[in-house]
Design a protein around this motif. Structure first.
Motif, PDB file in Angstrom:
ATOM      1  N   GLY A 155       0.786  -1.183   0.072  1.00 36.58           N
ATOM      2  CA  GLY A 155       0.087  -0.077   0.077  1.00 36.58           C
ATOM      3  C   GLY A 155       0.953   1.217  -0.095  1.00 36.58           C
ATOM      4  N   VAL A 201      -7.430   1.240   2.466  1.00 28.12           N
ATOM      5  CA  VAL A 201      -6.194   0.674   2.210  1.00 28.12           C
ATOM      6  C   VAL A 201      -5.641   0.086   3.247  1.00 28.12           C
ATOM      7  N   SER A 259      -4.783  -4.111   4.928  1.00 28.43           N
ATOM      8  CA  SER A 259      -3.254  -4.478   4.977  1.00 28.43           C
ATOM      9  C   SER A 259      -3.200  -5.177   6.469  1.00 28.43           C
ATOM     10  N   THR A 316       1.612  -1.620   4.099  1.00 26.66           N
ATOM     11  CA  THR A 316       1.144  -0.366   3.647  1.00 26.66           C
ATOM     12  C   THR A 316       2.189   0.676   4.298  1.00 26.66           C
ATOM     13  N   THR A 329      -2.940   5.128  -2.768  1.00 27.57           N
ATOM     14  CA  THR A 329      -4.021   5.683  -1.829  1.00 27.57           C
ATOM     15  C   THR A 329      -4.782   7.151  -2.356  1.00 27.57           C
TER      16      THR A 329
END
Ligand code: 5RP
Length: 224
Positions: A23, A106, A110, A79, A52
């Motif tokens: 991410g 996101v 994760s 991320t 993102t």
């Protein structure tokens, strides 16, 4: 003076390994992570990024980092993202860059979340930094008025040109100012219940590790 954002951002790349789905956060600190990942990909690292924001996607594409949409991955290994404030309980405010909704989606997908920050982001209580609410443009003033009834002051976010700031999702941002967020769970519940509020910038219990760049050039790893 040492670039605290750069040293923190670049350090995070040590947690990225071949084959990972990564991410990619948004902002001026994770910018350095993405630049370094671009170098690593050029030297053979094989990763797939999930961006993102459109800004981050543009940067990653330019560097040749392969991307997938959040829809096309089942989970994300790690991320890396920035943050605006983090308290001693690992709770944070994000969304200074306006990407809070995609960032939270996101982060939620994760297995591990790493935040890269400079040391002034570590605070005793959250709230000196305005807390963003992403709101539907339809009836946004109604949301503002409803919050005012509870003495919660907000500012509609504008661009430097004076135009209303519009998120990547076509929404507006109301920034809550002059509040201290100590009972973060209460605030989370309160804000999530307001019709028209799509997401708020309180990131509670998301982060697993903080990489903090200090003015003296040291990097502190703060693990939960
Ligand atoms: C964007 C964010 C950013 O992560 C946050 O604003 C920190 O940005 P920077 O690293 O530029 O200080 O939440 O929506």
């Amino acid at each position: 003076m040492m670039n605290q954002k750069k040293i923190a951002g670049e350090k995070a790349c040590e947690w990225i390994k071949d084959g990972m789905i990564v991410g990619l956060g948004t902002g001026s600190t994770v910018y350095y992570t993405i630049e370094k990942l671009g170098d690593m990909v050029a030297k053979g690292l094989q990763i797939t990024g999930v961006a993102t924001s459109e800004e981050t996607a543009k940067q990653a594409e330019k560097l040749g980092i392969p991307l997938k949409s959040l829809n096309d991955v089942t989970e994300i290994d790690v991320t890396i993202d920035g943050a605006d404030e983090i308290d001693a309980d690992f709770q944070g405010i994000k969304g200074g860059g306006g990407a809070l909704l995609r960032e939270k989606m996101v982060a939620n997908a994760s297995l591990k979340n790493i935040w890269v920050v400079s040391e002034e982001k570590l605070v005793r209580n959250l709230g000196e930094f305005p807390l963003p609410l992403e709101v539907i443009p339809f009836g946004w003033k109604q949301i503002q008025r409803e919050l005012e009834k509870d003495d919660i002051e907000t500012n509609l976010r504008k661009q430097s040109s004076g135009e209303v700031y519009v998120t990547n999702n076509g929404n507006y941002i109301l920034d809550i100012v002059n509040q201290t967020f100590t009972d973060t769970a209460m605030w989370q519940e309160k804000l999530a219940q307001i019709p028209g509020v799509v997401e708020h910038g309180l990131f509670l219990d998301y982060v697993d590790m903080i990489i903090c760049g200090k003015a003296n050039g040291e990097i502190e790893l703060i693990k939960k």
